[in-house]
Design an enzyme around this catalytic site. Sequence first.
Site, short mmCIF file in Angstrom:
data_model
loop_
_atom_site.label_atom_id
_atom_site.label_comp_id
_atom_site.label_asym_id
_atom_site.label_seq_id
_atom_site.Cartn_x
_atom_site.Cartn_y
_atom_site.Cartn_z
N CYS A 330 0.83 -1.20 0.00
CA CYS A 330 0.00 0.00 0.00
C CYS A 330 0.87 1.26 0.00
CB CYS A 330 -0.99 -0.04 1.16
SG CYS A 330 -2.41 1.06 0.93
N HIS A 438 -3.64 -5.64 1.29
CA HIS A 438 -3.37 -5.97 2.70
C HIS A 438 -3.78 -7.42 2.95
CE1 HIS A 438 -2.46 -1.87 3.88
NE2 HIS A 438 -3.54 -1.45 3.25
#
Length: 506
Positions: A330, A438
């Site tokens: 991310c 994630h």
Amino acid sequence: MARTIMIQGTMSNAGKSLLAAGLCRIFHQDGYRVAPFKSQNMALNSFITEEGLEMGRAQVMQAEAAGIQPEVRMNPILLKPTNDTGSQVIVNGEVRGTMSARDYFKYKKTLRPVVQETFDSLAADYDIIVIEGAGSPAEINLKSDDFVNMGMAKMADAPVLLVGDIDRGGVFAQLYGTVMLLDETERPLVKGLIINKFRGDKTLLDSGLETLEELCKVPVVGVAPYLNISVEDEDSLSERFDRSQEAGLIDLAVVRVPRISNFTDFNPLENIPGVSLRYVKRPAELKDPDMILLPGSKNTMGDLRWLRESGMEAAILKQAAKGKVIFGICGGYQMLGDTLHDPFGVEDGGSMKGMGLIPMDTEFTQNKTRTRAEGRFQTLSGDLGGMSGAAFSGYEIHMGESRLKDGAYPVTYMDDTVSGEAKEDGGYCKNVYGTYVHGIFDRETVTNALLRSLAEKKGISMDQLAEMDYAAFKETQYDILADELRKNLDMKKIYEILGLGGRQDA
């Protein structure tokens, strides 16, 4: 409507989340339909539900302990700090905007009906709701319009167990002082006291416990031990950051940026024999790891600036030049590109140069991507080629979009399980890899493929490392937590407080 019980603490990090999870597990083991609830959570660790809604990970962990799927009703308000004075405000899983602390304090009175409605909806579907408070109920400057601590207890008609942290010292003053600062309508709601994180001979506490009960007019319902178990922590107060660990056969270094988020991405790598996972803040701590991991960030540009100023960026670039594996998730992935552009002022505004390890440009957008994904790793080159084809599942939470350029290749292909869209994700160049997903390491197949690739590069046999099923490991941890709490809490008294005093086997 469900029976309710609420865990409040004398301070942040007193152990509320863990004790709430333990009670969820116990009630689940005893045959009740139980769910966790926290009206307002402030944390940088978040999760995306099957519906594409965002919630705090602490309630995800508690839902796992309760044996149920997490859903956003368990955490209707999530605050994600963007800096020292402001937070992104998420209500029922969707972003309402970014507000200063003062602006949110004014705004939150409009959220009280949302909390009540959400709680009532959840309580209609379960036998028991275990509610977690936030911080301390004795923050007398924040009591106006409170719906997190005693205000929530009144809304839910919930008896309160007040938890103090003896590991920090002064636990008797913590508990007594908190009770004394409650007003006359709040004090009767406290039905039990718990001393948490105790180490040593409990009989040495007996005289102090008697005096505490006399002063507070509330029974002590348990002294919980300091538990060395591995479950997901709520926020950056996590003690795992302060662990001192020697390098293992496979050494992994996570760069602890100031606004680190979703560091739970790396939990599956923590407890594998022969593998060390270290959180590092200074170049000297980096040493010579087998892989450097750049985590998510709530302020990518600010944290990249910190990397530069602290000397960590130079140290990472030196390791990359030596051919070490770098993996970003991310915000950490965004940092690895050539440029970052913020035309709408989502973060700091303007543009800045990235680390230049993946040919890629990132632009921050005003729309937040929130979704879940199922997919596989592409056919990769470089030292992580052994991960090619490994199946994964996870979720995305980000404000930016990244565009690969010549010399960069996508890392995964996957299905967006919320929209149904098929797409490619991430990017890599040589031994530098990144993804927006994630939870990418949560599956055993991915973790084992990663470690196998790193072991092969280092000339180590996988026989020297133990493979681990992370999902099964977490289940054993919840059971250990429940077993320890049954031994050290007066569960018969807690069932009486719940209004279920007929249980004789508690």
